[in-house]
Design a protein around this motif. Structure first.
Motif, PDB file in Angstrom:
ATOM      1  N   THR A 283       0.821  -1.208   0.000  1.00 11.57           N
ATOM      2  CA  THR A 283       0.000   0.000   0.000  1.00 11.57           C
ATOM      3  C   THR A 283       0.853   1.255   0.000  1.00 11.57           C
ATOM      4  OG1 THR A 283      -1.720  -1.183   1.229  1.00 11.57           O
ATOM      5  CG2 THR A 283      -1.835   1.217   1.209  1.00 11.57           C
ATOM      6  N   SER A 284       1.925   1.256   0.799  1.00 12.46           N
ATOM      7  CA  SER A 284       2.773   2.449   0.893  1.00 12.46           C
ATOM      8  C   SER A 284       3.440   2.774  -0.436  1.00 12.46           C
ATOM      9  CB  SER A 284       3.830   2.252   1.978  1.00 12.46           C
ATOM     10  OG  SER A 284       4.727   1.217   1.626  1.00 12.46           O
ATOM     11  N   PHE A 285       3.667   1.772  -1.266  1.00 14.58           N
ATOM     12  CA  PHE A 285       4.308   2.033  -2.551  1.00 14.58           C
ATOM     13  C   PHE A 285       3.314   2.624  -3.549  1.00 14.58           C
ATOM     14  CE2 PHE A 285       5.468   0.842  -6.873  1.00 14.58           C
ATOM     15  CZ  PHE A 285       6.768   1.305  -6.947  1.00 14.58           C
ATOM     16  N   PHE A 286       2.143   2.005  -3.688  1.00 14.06           N
ATOM     17  CA  PHE A 286       1.214   2.414  -4.746  1.00 14.06           C
ATOM     18  C   PHE A 286       0.344   3.606  -4.328  1.00 14.06           C
ATOM     19  CE2 PHE A 286       2.093  -2.021  -5.913  1.00 14.06           C
ATOM     20  CZ  PHE A 286       2.448  -1.843  -7.247  1.00 14.06           C
ATOM     21  N   LEU A 287       0.018   3.716  -3.034  1.00 10.17           N
ATOM     22  CA  LEU A 287      -0.913   4.752  -2.596  1.00 10.17           C
ATOM     23  C   LEU A 287      -0.379   6.149  -2.867  1.00 10.17           C
ATOM     24  CD1 LEU A 287      -3.501   5.608  -1.078  1.00 10.17           C
ATOM     25  CD2 LEU A 287      -2.184   5.432   1.040  1.00 10.17           C
ATOM     26  N   PHE A 288       0.875   6.400  -2.478  1.00 13.26           N
ATOM     27  CA  PHE A 288       1.413   7.754  -2.570  1.00 13.26           C
ATOM     28  C   PHE A 288       1.813   8.142  -3.985  1.00 13.26           C
ATOM     29  CE2 PHE A 288       2.226   6.427   1.840  1.00 13.26           C
ATOM     30  CZ  PHE A 288       1.451   7.387   2.472  1.00 13.26           C
ATOM     31  N   ARG A 289       1.816   7.178  -4.884  1.00 15.71           N
ATOM     32  CA  ARG A 289       2.041   7.522  -6.284  1.00 15.71           C
ATOM     33  C   ARG A 289       0.784   8.056  -6.954  1.00 15.71           C
ATOM     34  NH1 ARG A 289       6.196   4.803  -4.919  1.00 15.71           N
ATOM     35  NH2 ARG A 289       8.132   4.831  -6.136  1.00 15.71           N
ATOM     36  N   LEU A 290      -0.326   8.042  -6.225  1.00 18.83           N
ATOM     37  CA  LEU A 290      -1.555   8.655  -6.718  1.00 18.83           C
ATOM     38  C   LEU A 290      -1.617  10.142  -6.414  1.00 18.83           C
ATOM     39  CD1 LEU A 290      -4.123   5.901  -5.635  1.00 18.83           C
ATOM     40  CD2 LEU A 290      -3.043   6.180  -7.875  1.00 18.83           C
ATOM     41  N   ILE A 291      -0.677  10.629  -5.589  1.00 20.53           N
ATOM     42  CA  ILE A 291      -0.654  12.054  -5.257  1.00 20.53           C
ATOM     43  C   ILE A 291      -0.310  12.852  -6.510  1.00 20.53           C
ATOM     44  CG2 ILE A 291       0.458  13.820  -3.843  1.00 20.53           C
ATOM     45  CD1 ILE A 291       1.087  11.689  -1.801  1.00 20.53           C
TER      46      ILE A 291
ATOM     47  N   PRO B 100      10.324   1.002 -15.089  1.00 20.06           N
ATOM     48  CA  PRO B 100       8.910   0.611 -15.057  1.00 20.06           C
ATOM     49  C   PRO B 100       8.403   0.480 -13.615  1.00 20.06           C
ATOM     50  CG  PRO B 100      10.126  -0.743 -16.612  1.00 20.06           C
ATOM     51  CD  PRO B 100      11.149   0.071 -15.870  1.00 20.06           C
ATOM     52  N   MET B 101       7.099   0.674 -13.449  1.00 22.43           N
ATOM     53  CA  MET B 101       6.508   0.692 -12.111  1.00 22.43           C
ATOM     54  C   MET B 101       6.783  -0.598 -11.344  1.00 22.43           C
ATOM     55  SD  MET B 101       4.761   2.586 -10.019  1.00 22.43           S
ATOM     56  CE  MET B 101       3.937   3.793 -11.063  1.00 22.43           C
ATOM     57  N   MET B 102       6.631  -1.741 -11.981  1.00 17.01           N
ATOM     58  CA  MET B 102       6.819  -3.004 -11.280  1.00 17.01           C
ATOM     59  C   MET B 102       8.286  -3.212 -10.910  1.00 17.01           C
ATOM     60  SD  MET B 102       3.862  -3.978 -10.782  1.00 17.01           S
ATOM     61  CE  MET B 102       4.369  -5.440  -9.898  1.00 17.01           C
ATOM     62  N   THR B 103       9.202  -2.733 -11.741  1.00 19.43           N
ATOM     63  CA  THR B 103      10.626  -2.814 -11.390  1.00 19.43           C
ATOM     64  C   THR B 103      10.913  -1.982 -10.154  1.00 19.43           C
ATOM     65  OG1 THR B 103      11.206  -3.139 -13.723  1.00 19.43           O
ATOM     66  CG2 THR B 103      12.967  -2.433 -12.228  1.00 19.43           C
ATOM     67  N   GLN B 104      10.343  -0.780 -10.114  1.00 15.43           N
ATOM     68  CA  GLN B 104      10.497   0.059  -8.924  1.00 15.43           C
ATOM     69  C   GLN B 104       9.916  -0.632  -7.688  1.00 15.43           C
ATOM     70  OE1 GLN B 104       9.408   4.260  -9.344  1.00 15.43           O
ATOM     71  NE2 GLN B 104       9.346   4.006 -11.571  1.00 15.43           N
ATOM     72  N   PHE B 105       8.767  -1.302  -7.872  1.00 13.54           N
ATOM     73  CA  PHE B 105       8.107  -1.943  -6.733  1.00 13.54           C
ATOM     74  C   PHE B 105       8.957  -3.077  -6.165  1.00 13.54           C
ATOM     75  CE2 PHE B 105       5.303  -5.476  -5.359  1.00 13.54           C
ATOM     76  CZ  PHE B 105       4.836  -4.905  -4.195  1.00 13.54           C
ATOM     77  N   PHE B 106       9.482  -3.943  -7.032  1.00 11.20           N
ATOM     78  CA  PHE B 106      10.287  -5.063  -6.540  1.00 11.20           C
ATOM     79  C   PHE B 106      11.596  -4.574  -5.917  1.00 11.20           C
ATOM     80  CE2 PHE B 106       7.724  -7.532  -9.740  1.00 11.20           C
ATOM     81  CZ  PHE B 106       7.089  -8.330  -8.800  1.00 11.20           C
ATOM     82  N   ASP B 107      12.181  -3.538  -6.485  1.00 20.79           N
ATOM     83  CA  ASP B 107      13.389  -2.965  -5.876  1.00 20.79           C
ATOM     84  C   ASP B 107      13.063  -2.384  -4.495  1.00 20.79           C
ATOM     85  OD1 ASP B 107      14.858  -3.660  -8.087  1.00 20.79           O
ATOM     86  OD2 ASP B 107      14.764  -1.667  -9.018  1.00 20.79           O
TER      87      ASP B 107
END
Length: 360
Positions: free
Chosen positions: A60-68, A99-106
């Motif tokens: 949640t902390s990764f995807f939520l604040f990217r909606l700002i 890419p978003m998923m690369t950022q997420f896994f990192d």
């Protein structure tokens, strides 16, 4: 032939005596073992739930604040004219070109090692900024937690024991009012009244900050305490009201119990009946509330710290949101949530030790 002269009979009788529950003592398969096993399974379930919750917070902390709305790279330039090549270089520096998923896994891989990246606006590791601001938050919210817990339990006990009397109605009404008041509004009201001054009331306290600067030794302690008065009062006013209402409700539920009637029939004074019998049983919901509030001590009070310019985690979180400083916001959100989850899990683990009916 007697048993004394026949070793086989001695062994048989000894075995029979051992099998007898009177002589065998606590069995490894008895009620105690079953209770212990049930409790361990209960604890394992709670720890597993906490692990799942932490992972959910991480996602949640990764995807939520990217909606700002807003581009953090452009915000870092401070509105200056910057070429597209410079913006691309900054995005590459912070990994925002991936890419978003690369950022997420990192992000997930680094977070497991306690590395939440580098702050965009401060250009320092996120955990260093959190570590620097944590003592100020613990000082403020920790002091408030101790005060409003003690005051809430004491007043909640007295109001419930004197249910319906004038003191009960006054304290309950005041607690309901303060519990409904937004903390930031109450803080602003205190600043206007006791910092700026209103009418005949002079400005007695600083408008914000942790210290005035230039003080050392005991004078520094007095200066910090002077700055803490208004934010602590704000936090205590809201926190004690919640504790009082929970403690009062729990004690009222216990007051009609048969064991209190029996204690009074034995000739115990009313004060002893309250302290030794009623209050310990009524404390169970309040203990749970205390652990929940203890988890929010680390999170601090974002609005109160912002209103009083307190240099803690709450003010840091507000500053990070204004950019948005994604690594710092994500790190703070995870730390806040982890503290609450940890304290809730600890409360769940301890609760069966206070009330054996739970977790069996």
């Amino acid at each position: 032939m007697t048993a004394d002269s026949n070793p086989a009979l001695l062994d048989t009788e000894g075995a029979a005596a051992t099998d007898d529950p009177v002589f065998a003592g606590p069995s490894a398969r008895g009620p105690r073992a079953r209770n212990t096993r049930a409790y361990l399974l209960y604890v394992a379930g709670k720890l597993g739930g906490a692990a799942v919750s932490l992972f959910a917070v991480l996602v949640t902390s990764f995807f939520l604040f990217r909606l700002i709305p807003g581009d953090p790279v452009k915000q870092m330039t401070g509105g200056k004219r910057v070429s597209a090549e410079q913006l691309d270089a900054m995005r590459k520096e912070f990994g925002l070109d991936q890419p978003m998923m690369t950022q997420f896994f990192d992000y997930c891989g680094n977070a497991l090692t306690g590395d939440f990246g580098t702050s965009y606006q401060f250009h320092t590791p996120v955990m260093d900024k959190i570590t620097d601001a944590l003592p100020a938050t613990l000082l403020l919210t920790g002091t408030a937690f101790v005060l409003y817990t003690l005051i809430g339990i004491w007043l909640g006990t007295r109001t419930a024991w004197r249910n319906g009397q004038l003191g009960d109605r006054v304290h309950t009404g005041l607690a309901l009012t303060l519990y409904s008041v937004p903390s930031f509004w109450l803080g602003l009201l205190l600043i206007i009244t006791f910092s700026v001054g209103a009418g005949p009331i002079p400005g007695l306290f600083p408008t914000g900050g942790l210290e005035s600067g230039g003080e050392t030794g005991f004078a520094y302690i007095i200066d910090v305490a002077h700055h803490m008065v208004l934010p602590v009062i704000t936090l205590v006013a809201v926190g004690y009201a919640q504790t009082l209402l929970v403690m009062r409700s729990s004690l009222l539920d216990e007051m009609g119990s048969d064991y209190l009637t029996t204690a009074r029939a034995k000739g115990l004074r009313d004060d002893l009946v309250r302290r030794r019998h009623a209050v310990p049983n009524a404390m169970l919901p309040t203990v749970t509330l205390m652990f929940v509030n203890l988890g929010t001590v680390v999170a601090g009070a974002i609005l109160v710290e912002t209103v009083f310019s307190w240099p803690g985690l709450g003010g840091l979180f507000y500053a990070a949101l204004s950019v948005p400083d994604l690594p710092l916001v994500q790190g703070l959100f995870f730390v806040f949530s982890a503290a609450v989850i940890l304290m809730n899990t600890l409360a769940d683990v301890i609760y069966p030790l206070l009330d054996p009916r739970v977790g069996r």
